[in-house]
Structures are given as structure tokens and as C-alpha cells.
Design a protein around this motif. Structure first.
Motif, PDB file in Angstrom:
ATOM      1  N   TRP A 104      -8.222   0.580 -14.679  1.00 34.67           N
ATOM      2  CA  TRP A 104      -7.882  -0.820 -14.899  1.00 34.67           C
ATOM      3  C   TRP A 104      -6.486  -1.140 -14.366  1.00 34.67           C
ATOM      4  O   TRP A 104      -6.204  -2.280 -13.992  1.00 34.67           O
ATOM      5  N   ALA A 105      -5.624  -0.142 -14.288  1.00 38.05           N
ATOM      6  CA  ALA A 105      -4.288  -0.358 -13.712  1.00 38.05           C
ATOM      7  C   ALA A 105      -4.398  -0.701 -12.228  1.00 38.05           C
ATOM      8  O   ALA A 105      -3.704  -1.595 -11.728  1.00 38.05           O
ATOM      9  N   ILE A 106      -5.278  -0.011 -11.511  1.00 43.07           N
ATOM     10  CA  ILE A 106      -5.503  -0.321 -10.091  1.00 43.07           C
ATOM     11  C   ILE A 106      -6.082  -1.726  -9.969  1.00 43.07           C
ATOM     12  O   ILE A 106      -5.639  -2.526  -9.145  1.00 43.07           O
ATOM     13  N   VAL A 107      -7.073  -2.018 -10.788  1.00 43.08           N
ATOM     14  CA  VAL A 107      -7.717  -3.332 -10.752  1.00 43.08           C
ATOM     15  C   VAL A 107      -6.682  -4.438 -10.951  1.00 43.08           C
ATOM     16  O   VAL A 107      -6.578  -5.375 -10.149  1.00 43.08           O
ATOM     17  N   ALA A 108      -5.906  -4.331 -11.999  1.00 50.30           N
ATOM     18  CA  ALA A 108      -4.938  -5.386 -12.333  1.00 50.30           C
ATOM     19  C   ALA A 108      -3.864  -5.535 -11.263  1.00 50.30           C
ATOM     20  O   ALA A 108      -3.549  -6.652 -10.835  1.00 50.30           O
ATOM     21  N   LEU A 112     -10.057  10.405  -0.266  1.00 52.70           N
ATOM     22  CA  LEU A 112      -9.208   9.537   0.540  1.00 52.70           C
ATOM     23  C   LEU A 112      -8.986  10.178   1.911  1.00 52.70           C
ATOM     24  O   LEU A 112      -8.755  11.375   2.014  1.00 52.70           O
ATOM     25  N   ARG A 113      -9.048   9.366   2.947  1.00 54.22           N
ATOM     26  CA  ARG A 113      -8.791   9.862   4.306  1.00 54.22           C
ATOM     27  C   ARG A 113      -7.353  10.363   4.411  1.00 54.22           C
ATOM     28  O   ARG A 113      -6.448   9.745   3.847  1.00 54.22           O
ATOM     29  N   PRO A 114      -7.128  11.413   5.206  1.00 55.12           N
ATOM     30  CA  PRO A 114      -5.756  11.868   5.421  1.00 55.12           C
ATOM     31  C   PRO A 114      -4.904  10.806   6.131  1.00 55.12           C
ATOM     32  O   PRO A 114      -3.724  10.640   5.843  1.00 55.12           O
ATOM     33  N   THR A 115      -5.518  10.096   7.058  1.00 56.06           N
ATOM     34  CA  THR A 115      -4.858   8.962   7.722  1.00 56.06           C
ATOM     35  C   THR A 115      -5.832   7.789   7.690  1.00 56.06           C
ATOM     36  O   THR A 115      -7.033   7.968   7.905  1.00 56.06           O
ATOM     37  N   PRO A 116      -5.327   6.597   7.439  1.00 60.09           N
ATOM     38  CA  PRO A 116      -6.216   5.439   7.355  1.00 60.09           C
ATOM     39  C   PRO A 116      -6.910   5.142   8.686  1.00 60.09           C
ATOM     40  O   PRO A 116      -6.384   5.432   9.756  1.00 60.09           O
ATOM     41  N   ASP A 117      -8.077   4.551   8.610  1.00 58.46           N
ATOM     42  CA  ASP A 117      -8.787   4.043   9.782  1.00 58.46           C
ATOM     43  C   ASP A 117      -8.183   2.674  10.090  1.00 58.46           C
ATOM     44  O   ASP A 117      -8.493   1.683   9.429  1.00 58.46           O
ATOM     45  N   LEU A 118      -7.301   2.617  11.076  1.00 63.15           N
ATOM     46  CA  LEU A 118      -6.560   1.387  11.358  1.00 63.15           C
ATOM     47  C   LEU A 118      -7.455   0.253  11.835  1.00 63.15           C
ATOM     48  O   LEU A 118      -7.188  -0.909  11.531  1.00 63.15           O
ATOM     49  N   ILE A 119      -8.518   0.574  12.559  1.00 64.82           N
ATOM     50  CA  ILE A 119      -9.435  -0.481  13.022  1.00 64.82           C
ATOM     51  C   ILE A 119     -10.091  -1.156  11.820  1.00 64.82           C
ATOM     52  O   ILE A 119     -10.117  -2.389  11.721  1.00 64.82           O
ATOM     53  N   ILE A 172       0.842  -1.203   0.000  1.00 67.46           N
ATOM     54  CA  ILE A 172       0.000   0.000   0.000  1.00 67.46           C
ATOM     55  C   ILE A 172       0.875   1.251   0.000  1.00 67.46           C
ATOM     56  O   ILE A 172       0.627   2.194  -0.754  1.00 67.46           O
ATOM     57  N   ALA A 173       1.899   1.255   0.843  1.00 65.29           N
ATOM     58  CA  ALA A 173       2.763   2.433   0.934  1.00 65.29           C
ATOM     59  C   ALA A 173       3.510   2.703  -0.369  1.00 65.29           C
ATOM     60  O   ALA A 173       3.636   3.866  -0.782  1.00 65.29           O
ATOM     61  N   LEU A 174       3.995   1.666  -1.011  1.00 65.93           N
ATOM     62  CA  LEU A 174       4.854   1.857  -2.180  1.00 65.93           C
ATOM     63  C   LEU A 174       4.127   1.857  -3.521  1.00 65.93           C
ATOM     64  O   LEU A 174       4.551   2.526  -4.457  1.00 65.93           O
ATOM     65  N   VAL A 175       3.034   1.088  -3.627  1.00 67.34           N
ATOM     66  CA  VAL A 175       2.393   0.924  -4.933  1.00 67.34           C
ATOM     67  C   VAL A 175       0.947   1.425  -4.919  1.00 67.34           C
ATOM     68  O   VAL A 175       0.587   2.336  -5.664  1.00 67.34           O
ATOM     69  N   ALA A 176       0.116   0.818  -4.100  1.00 63.40           N
ATOM     70  CA  ALA A 176      -1.321   1.100  -4.144  1.00 63.40           C
ATOM     71  C   ALA A 176      -1.674   2.494  -3.629  1.00 63.40           C
ATOM     72  O   ALA A 176      -2.574   3.139  -4.168  1.00 63.40           O
ATOM     73  N   GLY A 177      -0.985   2.942  -2.589  1.00 64.65           N
ATOM     74  CA  GLY A 177      -1.300   4.258  -2.012  1.00 64.65           C
ATOM     75  C   GLY A 177      -1.282   5.378  -3.028  1.00 64.65           C
ATOM     76  O   GLY A 177      -2.265   6.128  -3.144  1.00 64.65           O
ATOM     77  N   PRO A 178      -0.204   5.506  -3.773  1.00 67.95           N
ATOM     78  CA  PRO A 178      -0.180   6.565  -4.794  1.00 67.95           C
ATOM     79  C   PRO A 178      -1.274   6.394  -5.865  1.00 67.95           C
ATOM     80  O   PRO A 178      -1.843   7.376  -6.330  1.00 67.95           O
ATOM     81  N   MET A 179      -1.570   5.165  -6.242  1.00 65.94           N
ATOM     82  CA  MET A 179      -2.628   4.943  -7.237  1.00 65.94           C
ATOM     83  C   MET A 179      -3.993   5.307  -6.659  1.00 65.94           C
ATOM     84  O   MET A 179      -4.818   5.907  -7.347  1.00 65.94           O
ATOM     85  N   PHE A 180      -4.248   4.918  -5.394  1.00 69.63           N
ATOM     86  CA  PHE A 180      -5.517   5.278  -4.757  1.00 69.63           C
ATOM     87  C   PHE A 180      -5.646   6.793  -4.613  1.00 69.63           C
ATOM     88  O   PHE A 180      -6.710   7.359  -4.821  1.00 69.63           O
ATOM     89  N   LYS A 181      -4.559   7.458  -4.276  1.00 68.18           N
ATOM     90  CA  LYS A 181      -4.566   8.918  -4.142  1.00 68.18           C
ATOM     91  C   LYS A 181      -4.902   9.567  -5.476  1.00 68.18           C
ATOM     92  O   LYS A 181      -5.702  10.500  -5.541  1.00 68.18           O
ATOM     93  N   ALA A 182      -4.317   9.050  -6.547  1.00 66.31           N
ATOM     94  CA  ALA A 182      -4.596   9.604  -7.873  1.00 66.31           C
ATOM     95  C   ALA A 182      -6.049   9.370  -8.278  1.00 66.31           C
ATOM     96  O   ALA A 182      -6.681  10.229  -8.885  1.00 66.31           O
ATOM     97  N   ALA A 183      -6.592   8.207  -7.907  1.00 63.61           N
ATOM     98  CA  ALA A 183      -7.963   7.872  -8.302  1.00 63.61           C
ATOM     99  C   ALA A 183      -9.005   8.550  -7.420  1.00 63.61           C
ATOM    100  O   ALA A 183     -10.064   8.941  -7.905  1.00 63.61           O
ATOM    101  N   LEU A 184      -8.717   8.704  -6.144  1.00 64.08           N
ATOM    102  CA  LEU A 184      -9.734   9.178  -5.200  1.00 64.08           C
ATOM    103  C   LEU A 184      -9.524  10.610  -4.726  1.00 64.08           C
ATOM    104  O   LEU A 184     -10.460  11.225  -4.220  1.00 64.08           O
ATOM    105  N   GLY A 185      -8.319  11.110  -4.842  1.00 70.18           N
ATOM    106  CA  GLY A 185      -8.045  12.499  -4.460  1.00 70.18           C
ATOM    107  C   GLY A 185      -8.495  12.826  -3.053  1.00 70.18           C
ATOM    108  O   GLY A 185      -8.127  12.158  -2.090  1.00 70.18           O
ATOM    109  N   ASP A 186      -9.330  13.861  -2.941  1.00 74.90           N
ATOM    110  CA  ASP A 186      -9.790  14.339  -1.634  1.00 74.90           C
ATOM    111  C   ASP A 186     -10.756  13.384  -0.933  1.00 74.90           C
ATOM    112  O   ASP A 186     -11.043  13.570   0.248  1.00 74.90           O
TER     113      ASP A 186
END
Length: 153
Positions: free
Chosen positions: A116-120, A54-61, A38-52
């Protein structure tokens, strides 16, 4: 430790031993692996797809509950029929494929900015991570011991 692995559904292990020596270490491994992904690959892709959105900090629970469910499904559906590292990987991969495909394809169908890049990448990663987790569970199962008389699960 024996070189012969006994399928979990044929072992005699108490629930506490299964949870403490197989499930918990596998969950820790999965959280570490997925956290790095998530930190290295998915996080940046999720940020690009979801923008604002996305939570500023993840809900750890919520994240821990999701990880616990994923590892629980590998434990319940893939591990019992795994007798070799190869079958464990394939069965874990299959569970991961089902889980991650459901999540990613649902998102693709309803979120306009999903790609589709996120999906794959997420399906490939989740499938692989579940396969590795099942292999580790099989290894831990061998260390935990047991017999072919059946277990409490």
C-alpha cells in the motif's frame, strides 16, 4: 504573450505546432521529473517489492512509450478544458489520478509483494506530476499562440 489563456480546443494551431511547442517540451519535462522520482523514491520500493523480477536495466523504449502515452492523455483530456493554471493543475491531476490508480491498484490486486505504500506514493506522485505537466502545457500553449477559431486536433 497575452495574460488570457485560450483553451486548446478553441485555438487554431496546426498539429505540428501543438506537437512541437506543447507536447514535446511537456514530454521532456515529464520524463525528467518521473526519472528523478523513480531513481530516488519508486526505484528502491519497486526493488524491495519485486526483487529479482525487476530488470537489471530498464527497457527504455517501453518506458518512453508509457511516458508518451501519459503525456498524450494529459494533452488530449486535460489541456483542452484548462483555462487557468488552477484548472490545468486540477484537470491534469485528475487524469493522473485515473491513470496511476488503475496501474497501482491492478498491481496491488495481483502481485503478492506489492504494498500500500507503493500504491499511495505512486498515485500521489503521478497525479501531481500530471497536474504540473498540464500547467506547463497551458503555459506553452500561451507562448505558441493561436486564435479562438478552432484547431486541427
Amino acid at each position: 504573450m497575452s495574460n488570457t489563456y485560450i483553451p486548446l480546443d478553441e485555438m487554431q494551431l496546426p498539429l505540428w505546432k501543438c506537437l512541437l511547442f506543447i507536447y514535446a517540451p511537456a514530454l521532456l519535462l515529464f520524463v525528467l521529473l518521473d526519472g528523478v522520482f523513480i531513481a530516488l523514491v519508486a526505484g528502491p520500493m519497486f526493488k524491495a517489492a519485486l526483487g529479482d523480477m525487476l530488470r537489471p536495466t530498464p527497457d527504455l523504449i517501453a518506458g518512453l512509450l508509457a511516458w508518451a502515452a501519459i503525456v498524450g492523455m494529459v494533452f488530449h483530456f486535460a489541456l483542452p478544458k484548462s483555462t487557468t493554471f488552477q484548472t490545468a493543475f486540477v484537470k491534469g491531476l485528475s487524469v493522473g489520478l485515473g491513470l496511476y490508480s488503475t496501474y497501482e491498484l491492478t498491481n496491488m490486486s495481483i502481485i503478492t509483494t506489492w504494498s500500500w505504500a507503493i500504491v499511495a506514493s505512486d498515485i500521489a506522485w503521478g497525479s501531481f506530476a500530471c497536474g504540473v505537466t498540464c500547467v506547463v502545457m497551458l503555459l506553452l500553449q500561451g507562448w505558441a499562440g493561436g486564435s479562438r477559431k478552432g484547431h486541427v486536433l
